[in-house]
Design a protein around this motif. Structure first.
Motif, mmCIF file in Angstrom:
data_model
loop_
_atom_site.group_PDB
_atom_site.id
_atom_site.type_symbol
_atom_site.label_atom_id
_atom_site.label_comp_id
_atom_site.label_asym_id
_atom_site.label_seq_id
_atom_site.Cartn_x
_atom_site.Cartn_y
_atom_site.Cartn_z
ATOM 1 N N LEU A 34 0.886 -0.993 -0.213
ATOM 2 C CA LEU A 34 -0.201 0.340 -0.126
ATOM 3 C C LEU A 34 0.793 0.700 -0.033
ATOM 4 C CD1 LEU A 34 -2.824 -1.101 2.687
ATOM 5 C CD2 LEU A 34 -2.628 -1.535 0.059
ATOM 6 N N PHE A 35 0.467 1.947 -1.376
ATOM 7 C CA PHE A 35 1.413 3.079 -0.922
ATOM 8 C C PHE A 35 1.029 4.323 0.221
ATOM 9 C CE2 PHE A 35 2.544 7.281 -3.303
ATOM 10 C CZ PHE A 35 3.923 7.048 -3.306
ATOM 11 N N PHE A 36 -0.131 4.729 0.446
ATOM 12 C CA PHE A 36 -1.144 4.895 2.044
ATOM 13 C C PHE A 36 -1.635 4.643 2.357
ATOM 14 C CE2 PHE A 36 -2.669 6.363 -2.241
ATOM 15 C CZ PHE A 36 -4.441 6.442 -2.015
ATOM 16 N N ILE A 103 -1.231 12.909 -1.292
ATOM 17 C CA ILE A 103 -0.890 12.451 -0.352
ATOM 18 C C ILE A 103 0.474 12.901 0.349
ATOM 19 C CG2 ILE A 103 0.582 10.067 -0.311
ATOM 20 C CD1 ILE A 103 -0.301 9.658 -2.947
ATOM 21 N N LYS A 122 -2.761 13.595 -6.610
ATOM 22 C CA LYS A 122 -3.004 12.313 -6.744
ATOM 23 C C LYS A 122 -4.042 12.831 -7.821
ATOM 24 C CE LYS A 122 -5.112 8.005 -5.591
ATOM 25 N NZ LYS A 122 -4.566 7.343 -6.777
ATOM 26 N N ASP B 122 5.854 3.840 -5.785
ATOM 27 C CA ASP B 122 4.232 2.895 -5.309
ATOM 28 C C ASP B 122 4.438 1.266 -6.399
ATOM 29 O OD1 ASP B 122 3.325 3.178 -8.217
ATOM 30 O OD2 ASP B 122 1.521 4.151 -7.662
ATOM 31 N N ALA B 123 2.928 0.668 -6.292
ATOM 32 C CA ALA B 123 3.001 -0.514 -6.648
ATOM 33 C C ALA B 123 3.016 -0.859 -8.272
ATOM 34 C CB ALA B 123 1.709 -1.512 -6.647
ATOM 35 N N TRP B 175 -5.346 -3.020 -6.959
ATOM 36 C CA TRP B 175 -5.352 -3.916 -6.528
ATOM 37 C C TRP B 175 -5.018 -3.278 -4.424
ATOM 38 C CZ3 TRP B 175 -2.309 -8.426 -8.802
ATOM 39 C CH2 TRP B 175 -3.281 -9.352 -9.317
ATOM 40 N N TRP B 176 -4.053 -2.052 -4.496
ATOM 41 C CA TRP B 176 -3.726 -1.671 -3.456
ATOM 42 C C TRP B 176 -3.883 -0.254 -4.511
ATOM 43 C CZ3 TRP B 176 0.117 -5.566 -6.444
ATOM 44 C CH2 TRP B 176 0.080 -6.482 -6.376
ATOM 45 N N ASN B 177 -3.994 0.585 -2.950
ATOM 46 C CA ASN B 177 -3.785 2.097 -3.368
ATOM 47 C C ASN B 177 -2.298 2.632 -3.802
ATOM 48 O OD1 ASN B 177 -2.740 2.411 -0.569
ATOM 49 N ND2 ASN B 177 -4.178 2.619 0.152
ATOM 50 N N THR B 178 -2.898 3.546 -4.830
ATOM 51 C CA THR B 178 -0.972 3.865 -5.668
ATOM 52 C C THR B 178 -0.706 5.558 -5.552
ATOM 53 O OG1 THR B 178 -2.115 2.756 -8.101
ATOM 54 C CG2 THR B 178 -0.684 1.857 -6.330
ATOM 55 N N LEU B 179 -0.522 6.230 -6.149
ATOM 56 C CA LEU B 179 0.041 7.048 -6.653
ATOM 57 C C LEU B 179 -0.961 7.432 -7.933
ATOM 58 C CD1 LEU B 179 0.942 9.975 -6.488
ATOM 59 C CD2 LEU B 179 3.458 9.101 -6.769
ATOM 60 N N HIS B 180 -0.394 5.864 -8.529
ATOM 61 C CA HIS B 180 -1.181 6.361 -10.232
ATOM 62 C C HIS B 180 -2.336 6.346 -10.331
ATOM 63 C CE1 HIS B 180 -1.276 5.309 -14.581
ATOM 64 N NE2 HIS B 180 0.160 4.896 -14.526
#
Lengths: 144, 242
Positions: A34-36, A103, A122, B122-123, B175-180
């Motif tokens: 998880l990025f954040f 973020i 974002k 990020d992912a 699936w994951w929270n990302t900046l993208h």
């Protein structure tokens, strides 16, 4: 012909095996990928004051304030349920705006205020020319 | 399919097809660049920076397409033992790697003004960087053997194993929270991208695809010819020794 079938079966088994291994690895690493974290996840993740993490969410409408020194800004980040106040000193990215995703990288202080030293904006998946955005706005669909 | 697996037939066929694909790529690229850089509107929030997207997104799609075709070619080469499949796989690798590099570079150029960062782990970004390294690893592995056939076999295994990264790249933003940001074009329901921007993007994607196919055909031809030269040289050396 038989050998060809053997190779096909072997390949299918290898693909399933590697796929399962990768899926299990990624599932185990879930939290690290998880990025954040959103404001609502802070407690569940046991993030305490002084611990670095990235806080992500939407900037609350009307919450951005620029302090008199011209560098410090404060705003609130929400996941629509819980909200955290953020203090940040420094330049902000072009897309940083109220109602938009943000973020912030930093840590909570003792008062529960997030002290950020890095700010990332974002972008969402919507792409549209300015005229369309204006039309949507007038029709009562906030896009910005 | 066996009919097309003959290298000589491939050389003949590809020579006839190549000028058409190359011409199509040139026409589409000219039209696409005009639509993307001149005719399309700026974005409501990003302004003219959105134009990077018309290069970034097609490059990203083809970086995935390139690796997927390498994995398919490797599977075909492994099961049916077609020598052409392994050569096509090797010929695709440097082109796929280049498109991945373009994707990473343009993404970085867009991210600096928009997100406020050149790079974040990020992912999505990390998994695309891994794709780039898989391409480079394949190229290094294939050329690390004295016997080119063994190199191709080792590379085929890497190409197949690395394919597990493709769904990870595709779904990383879900699936994951990302900046993208999440996908815009393949989103179900209403498209998240205005038609005035979607069309230039699709034309650019078609242009990149035609360009990609042109390069792969050219490179596969040169791989086959190179292999023929090697075999001839070996035969000559053998004849001279007798």
């Amino acid at each position: 012909m038989r050998r060809k079938h053997q190779r096909t079966a072997l390949l299918a088994m290898a693909v399933i095996g590697i796929g399962t291994a990768a899926a299990l690895t990624l599932a185990a690493l879930q939290d690290n990928l998880l990025f954040f974290y959103g404001p609502g996840e802070i407690e569940a993740q046991h993030l305490v004051a002084g611990q670095r993490f990235r806080l992500g969410g939407l900037v609350v409408d009307g919450s951005i304030r620029r302090l008199d020194d011209g560098l410090t800004i404060t705003f609130d980040v929400t996941d629509t349920v819980e909200t955290v106040s953020v203090v940040y000193v420094g330049p902000v990215p072009d897309l940083f705006a109220e109602g938009q995703g943000v973020i912030a990288n930093g840590m909570l202080d003792r008062d529960g205020v997030f002290q950020a030293d890095e700010l990332l904006a974002k972008h969402d998946e919507n792409y549209m020319p300015p005229e369309v955005a204006e039309r949507l706005e007038r029709a009562g669909h906030p896009t910005q | 399919m066996h009919r097309f697996a003959n290298p000589n037939r491939f050389l003949r066929l590809s020579r006839q097809v190549l000028p058409w694909v190359a011409g199509l790529a040139a026409v589409l690229m000219a039209a696409g660049l005009y639509l993307a850089l001149v005719a399309s509107p700026p974005d409501a929030r990003q302004g003219d920076t959105v134009r990077i997207m018309y290069v970034h997104v097609p490059a990203a799609w083809l970086s995935l397409f390139g690796y997927a075709s390498m994995a398919v070619a490797s599977a075909v080469g492994y099961i049916w033992k077609h020598p052409l499949a392994d050569l096509a796989c090797k010929a695709t690798a440097p082109i796929g790697a280049t498109f991945t590099a373009v994707c990473l570079a343009t993404g970085s150029l867009w991210g600096e003004p928009m997100w406020g960062t050149w790079w974040e782990w990020d992912a999505r970004m990390t998994s695309v960087l891994i794709l780039f390294f898989l391409y480079l690893g394949y190229l290094a592995l294939v050329s690390a053997f004295d016997d080119p056939t063994r190199g191709l076999k080792a590379g085929a295994i890497l190409a197949l194993v690395g394919a597990v990264n493709l769904p990870v790249i595709k779904f990383s933003v879900e699936w994951w929270n990302t900046l993208h940001q999440p996908p815009s074009v393949s989103r179900l329901g209403t498209p998240a991208i205005d038609p005035s921007m979607l069309w230039p993007l699709l034309v650019m994607a078609a242009a990149f695809t035609a360009f990609f196919i042109t390069l792969v055909l050219l490179n596969t031809r040169s791989e086959i010819i190179q292999r023929k030269i090697q075999v001839l040289r070996a035969a000559q050396a053998y004849g001279a020794a007798e």
